[in-house]
Design a protein around this motif. Structure first.
Motif, PDB file in Angstrom:
ATOM      1  N   ARG A 311      -5.127 -26.454  -5.129  1.00  0.00           N
ATOM      2  CA  ARG A 311      -4.805 -26.201  -3.727  1.00  0.00           C
ATOM      3  C   ARG A 311      -3.683 -25.180  -3.586  1.00  0.00           C
ATOM      4  NH1 ARG A 311      -6.443 -29.961  -0.128  1.00  0.00           N
ATOM      5  NH2 ARG A 311      -6.096 -28.237   1.340  1.00  0.00           N
ATOM      6  N   VAL A 312      -3.301 -24.563  -4.699  1.00  0.00           N
ATOM      7  CA  VAL A 312      -2.319 -23.484  -4.675  1.00  0.00           C
ATOM      8  C   VAL A 312      -3.068 -22.180  -4.915  1.00  0.00           C
ATOM      9  CG1 VAL A 312      -0.255 -22.503  -5.745  1.00  0.00           C
ATOM     10  CG2 VAL A 312      -0.501 -24.994  -5.542  1.00  0.00           C
ATOM     11  N   ARG A 313      -3.038 -21.277  -3.950  1.00  0.00           N
ATOM     12  CA  ARG A 313      -3.836 -20.055  -4.034  1.00  0.00           C
ATOM     13  C   ARG A 313      -2.950 -18.837  -3.802  1.00  0.00           C
ATOM     14  NH1 ARG A 313      -8.630 -20.396   0.045  1.00  0.00           N
ATOM     15  NH2 ARG A 313      -9.285 -18.578  -1.158  1.00  0.00           N
ATOM     16  N   PHE A 314      -3.199 -17.802  -4.596  1.00  0.00           N
ATOM     17  CA  PHE A 314      -2.559 -16.511  -4.393  1.00  0.00           C
ATOM     18  C   PHE A 314      -3.650 -15.489  -4.112  1.00  0.00           C
ATOM     19  CE2 PHE A 314       1.859 -17.190  -5.304  1.00  0.00           C
ATOM     20  CZ  PHE A 314       1.881 -18.306  -6.139  1.00  0.00           C
ATOM     21  N   MET A 315      -3.409 -14.631  -3.157  1.00  0.00           N
ATOM     22  CA  MET A 315      -4.385 -13.610  -2.790  1.00  0.00           C
ATOM     23  C   MET A 315      -3.657 -12.386  -2.254  1.00  0.00           C
ATOM     24  SD  MET A 315      -5.860 -15.377   0.677  1.00  0.00           S
ATOM     25  CE  MET A 315      -6.357 -16.797  -0.280  1.00  0.00           C
ATOM     26  N   THR A 316      -4.417 -11.328  -2.052  1.00  0.00           N
ATOM     27  CA  THR A 316      -3.876 -10.087  -1.507  1.00  0.00           C
ATOM     28  C   THR A 316      -4.451  -9.855  -0.120  1.00  0.00           C
ATOM     29  OG1 THR A 316      -3.687  -9.134  -3.717  1.00  0.00           O
ATOM     30  CG2 THR A 316      -3.655  -7.602  -1.873  1.00  0.00           C
ATOM     31  N   ALA A 317      -3.627  -9.416   0.798  1.00  0.00           N
ATOM     32  CA  ALA A 317      -4.123  -9.093   2.133  1.00  0.00           C
ATOM     33  C   ALA A 317      -5.267  -8.088   2.000  1.00  0.00           C
ATOM     34  CB  ALA A 317      -3.003  -8.511   2.992  1.00  0.00           C
ATOM     35  N   PRO A 318      -6.397  -8.326   2.653  1.00  0.00           N
ATOM     36  CA  PRO A 318      -7.545  -7.434   2.515  1.00  0.00           C
ATOM     37  C   PRO A 318      -7.210  -6.028   2.992  1.00  0.00           C
ATOM     38  CG  PRO A 318      -7.890  -8.992   4.299  1.00  0.00           C
ATOM     39  CD  PRO A 318      -6.669  -9.440   3.579  1.00  0.00           C
ATOM     40  N   ARG A 319      -7.415  -5.063   2.121  1.00  0.00           N
ATOM     41  CA  ARG A 319      -7.099  -3.680   2.484  1.00  0.00           C
ATOM     42  C   ARG A 319      -8.017  -2.728   1.742  1.00  0.00           C
ATOM     43  NH1 ARG A 319      -6.706  -3.989  -2.236  1.00  0.00           N
ATOM     44  NH2 ARG A 319      -4.953  -3.631  -3.600  1.00  0.00           N
ATOM     45  N   GLN A 320      -7.954  -1.487   2.145  1.00  0.00           N
ATOM     46  CA  GLN A 320      -8.779  -0.418   1.579  1.00  0.00           C
ATOM     47  C   GLN A 320      -7.955   0.862   1.612  1.00  0.00           C
ATOM     48  OE1 GLN A 320     -12.116  -0.432   4.229  1.00  0.00           O
ATOM     49  NE2 GLN A 320     -10.968   0.473   5.926  1.00  0.00           N
ATOM     50  N   PRO A 321      -8.409   1.921   0.917  1.00  0.00           N
ATOM     51  CA  PRO A 321      -7.661   3.181   0.964  1.00  0.00           C
ATOM     52  C   PRO A 321      -7.492   3.677   2.399  1.00  0.00           C
ATOM     53  CG  PRO A 321      -9.257   3.226  -0.820  1.00  0.00           C
ATOM     54  CD  PRO A 321      -9.527   1.968  -0.040  1.00  0.00           C
ATOM     55  N   TYR A 322      -6.296   4.136   2.683  1.00  0.00           N
ATOM     56  CA  TYR A 322      -5.974   4.634   4.019  1.00  0.00           C
ATOM     57  C   TYR A 322      -6.811   5.868   4.325  1.00  0.00           C
ATOM     58  CZ  TYR A 322      -2.996   6.513   7.785  1.00  0.00           C
ATOM     59  OH  TYR A 322      -2.518   7.017   8.959  1.00  0.00           O
ATOM     60  N   THR A 323      -7.298   5.944   5.548  1.00  0.00           N
ATOM     61  CA  THR A 323      -8.227   7.011   5.943  1.00  0.00           C
ATOM     62  C   THR A 323      -7.655   8.404   5.696  1.00  0.00           C
ATOM     63  OG1 THR A 323      -9.143   5.574   7.674  1.00  0.00           O
ATOM     64  CG2 THR A 323      -9.596   7.951   7.849  1.00  0.00           C
ATOM     65  N   TYR A 324      -6.360   8.595   5.956  1.00  0.00           N
ATOM     66  CA  TYR A 324      -5.766   9.933   5.892  1.00  0.00           C
ATOM     67  C   TYR A 324      -4.999  10.192   4.594  1.00  0.00           C
ATOM     68  CZ  TYR A 324      -6.927   9.613  10.814  1.00  0.00           C
ATOM     69  OH  TYR A 324      -7.604   9.433  12.000  1.00  0.00           O
ATOM     70  N   ASP A 325      -4.923   9.212   3.733  1.00  0.00           N
ATOM     71  CA  ASP A 325      -4.236   9.393   2.451  1.00  0.00           C
ATOM     72  C   ASP A 325      -4.738   8.326   1.486  1.00  0.00           C
ATOM     73  OD1 ASP A 325      -2.600   9.683   0.262  1.00  0.00           O
ATOM     74  OD2 ASP A 325      -0.716   9.663   1.383  1.00  0.00           O
ATOM     75  N   PRO A 326      -5.603   8.679   0.557  1.00  0.00           N
ATOM     76  CA  PRO A 326      -6.189   7.684  -0.354  1.00  0.00           C
ATOM     77  C   PRO A 326      -5.166   7.026  -1.277  1.00  0.00           C
ATOM     78  CG  PRO A 326      -6.736   9.915  -1.059  1.00  0.00           C
ATOM     79  CD  PRO A 326      -6.100  10.037   0.287  1.00  0.00           C
ATOM     80  N   ASN A 327      -3.948   7.560  -1.333  1.00  0.00           N
ATOM     81  CA  ASN A 327      -2.904   6.939  -2.143  1.00  0.00           C
ATOM     82  C   ASN A 327      -2.151   5.854  -1.381  1.00  0.00           C
ATOM     83  OD1 ASN A 327      -3.269   8.585  -4.507  1.00  0.00           O
ATOM     84  ND2 ASN A 327      -2.349  10.265  -3.341  1.00  0.00           N
ATOM     85  N   ARG A 328      -2.526   5.619  -0.138  1.00  0.00           N
ATOM     86  CA  ARG A 328      -1.936   4.559   0.672  1.00  0.00           C
ATOM     87  C   ARG A 328      -3.041   3.583   1.071  1.00  0.00           C
ATOM     88  NH1 ARG A 328       1.595   6.439  -1.523  1.00  0.00           N
ATOM     89  NH2 ARG A 328       3.381   7.632  -0.750  1.00  0.00           N
ATOM     90  N   ASP A 329      -2.653   2.440   1.637  1.00  0.00           N
ATOM     91  CA  ASP A 329      -3.615   1.399   2.018  1.00  0.00           C
ATOM     92  C   ASP A 329      -3.582   1.149   3.514  1.00  0.00           C
ATOM     93  OD1 ASP A 329      -4.468   0.807  -0.626  1.00  0.00           O
ATOM     94  OD2 ASP A 329      -2.664  -0.396  -0.943  1.00  0.00           O
ATOM     95  N   GLU A 330      -4.677   0.580   4.014  1.00  0.00           N
ATOM     96  CA  GLU A 330      -4.733   0.086   5.380  1.00  0.00           C
ATOM     97  C   GLU A 330      -5.483  -1.244   5.357  1.00  0.00           C
ATOM     98  OE1 GLU A 330      -6.846   3.001   7.632  1.00  0.00           O
ATOM     99  OE2 GLU A 330      -8.788   2.560   6.714  1.00  0.00           O
TER     100      GLU A 330
END
Length: 413
Positions: A311-330
């Motif tokens: 019942r202990v879970r670690f996860m990452t906020a769902p994101r994808q490469p940022y539209t205007y800069d693939p080195n950033r996330d959205e």
């Protein structure tokens, strides 16, 4: 008979010596005195150790004052018995942390996890917030008192601009979740904690050589000491595909392994080992006034130590490469909003949903945490970073025709 009974008194009157005290009475007196001294010594030692540990913790009064100024802008708590604690790994390079790079006079949050504890303390969910996530940072006060922002920038700029208070307000604006407490851990403190628990076991699918992270490791199973562990959870070059995705997955897996190890090894029931762990933890912590004492931390830990591991879970906020800069996330929507809403209302995190658009298997899924974040223990493949490979293997890239699980399995059994 009467003469015998009054003999001691007569002897006193006649000046005769008293009979010597009985040996067992003398022994009892000394035993009582020794026991009293032992109790006093133990109590004094316990008081000294408690105060030392309690004094290790630094109180972040500055953040409290900043948050009080913006109270009207902060979201209200929805479920009051639930707790949301922001864990911040500081990238401060001053003092003992200087060997990890030059100190430019600023610091950024290298790792940020929003830890949600359910109201009934039956579950815990940790959500990693990518440091390269593009977010709206509100107006914040710099350490020198001048104003900064608002601006749209990558998430870890918030800590550089205005410390913990600015980071907390940015997280609250992003998620709509009221942050009840925050804890800040620095590099040196993380090292001490890993060393205090005797190192942490990991298994690598391939050798690692990352000079920037001060990390050189062989492939296969091994136990990392504090300095190696710090390099392992921070490394981006020379391990895997170099993406922030894999770095966060390694952090989540490492924390899960360390917590399980502490519980399985019985470190919390051995007084000497427990003190070493507590000394390492408290000496590395900066906390808000609600968690800046041993008693408050104990109340928190005692409330969650009974949570089952599943019942202990670690996860990452769902994101994808940022539209205007693939080195950033959205953020991926509505997946992110569904996750944050579940945490805000203290409901179970969604187990079903859709993959982020553009991922290799976009569409309805029934696997764990699809659309709500990617748990470290249930990670499949995600959309690769530009120029990188899919991020299914947190410890290295398999050779052609061989899966990451096969590679790791052959080395780690």
């Amino acid at each position: 008979m009467n003469t015998y009974v009054t003999e001691p008194e007569d002897a006193q009157q006649t000046g005769l010596p008293h009979p010597p005290p009985r040996p067992h009475r003398r022994w009892l007196r000394w035993a009582a005195l020794g026991a009293s001294l032992a109790v006093l010594a133990a109590g004094g030692a316990a008081w000294f150790l408690y105060n030392r540990l309690d004094g290790n913790i630094r109180t972040d009064t500055e953040a409290v004052e900043q948050l009080r100024r913006f109270e009207r802008e902060r979201p209200a708590a929805v479920v009051h018995e639930a707790k949301n604690i922001l864990l911040i790994g500081s990238d401060d390079r001053s003092g003992d942390n200087g060997r990890y790079g030059r100190d430019s006079g600023t610091q950024r949050s290298d790792t940020t996890i929003l830890l949600h504890l359910s109201a009934d303390r039956s579950s815990a969910t940790g959500v990693s917030i990518p440091r390269d996530l593009m977010v709206d940072i509100p107006e914040c006060s710099r350490p020198d008192g001048t104003a900064a922002g608002p601006l749209f920038a990558q998430f870890n700029w918030a800590y550089e601009m205005g410390g913990a208070a600015c980071t907390i307000r940015t997280v609250e604006n992003l998620t709509g979740i009221r942050v009840d407490h925050h804890l800040i851990v620095d590099f040196t403190g993380f090292e001490k904690l890993v060393d205090a628990v005797g190192g942490v076991e990991v298994c690598l699918a391939e050798p690692v050589n990352d000079p920037e992270a001060h990390l050189v490791l062989d492939a296969g199973p091994q136990r990392l000491d504090g300095e190696q562990a710090l390099g392992y959870v921070r490394a981006r070059k020379g391990i895997g595909d170099g993406s922030d995705t894999q770095r966060m997955e390694r952090q989540q897996e490492f924390l899960t392994t360390m917590l399980s190890q502490v519980r399985d090894d019985g470190l919390l029931t051995d007084p000497a080992e427990l003190y070493r762990v507590l000394d390492a933890v408290t000496s590395s912590l900066t906390a808000d006034p609600g968690l800046d004492s041993l008693s408050e931390l104990y109340d928190l830990i005692s409330g969650v130590r009974g949570i089952p591991e599943d019942r202990v879970r670690f996860m990452t906020a769902p994101r994808q490469p940022y539209t205007y800069d693939p080195n950033r996330d959205e953020l991926v929507q509505p997946d992110a909003d569904l996750l944050f809403e579940a945490l805000r209302e203290d409901r179970p995190v969604p187990e079903e949903g859709r993959r982020p658009s553009g991922s290799p298997s976009a569409g309805p899924l029934t696997g764990p945490s699809a659309g709500a974040g990617v748990p470290a223990s249930d990670t499949g493949t995600e959309a690769p970073e530009p120029g990188g490979s899919p991020t299914g293997s947190p410890t290295g890239s398999p050779s052609p025709g061989e899966s990451a699980d096969d590679t790791a399995g052959s080395l780690c059994g």
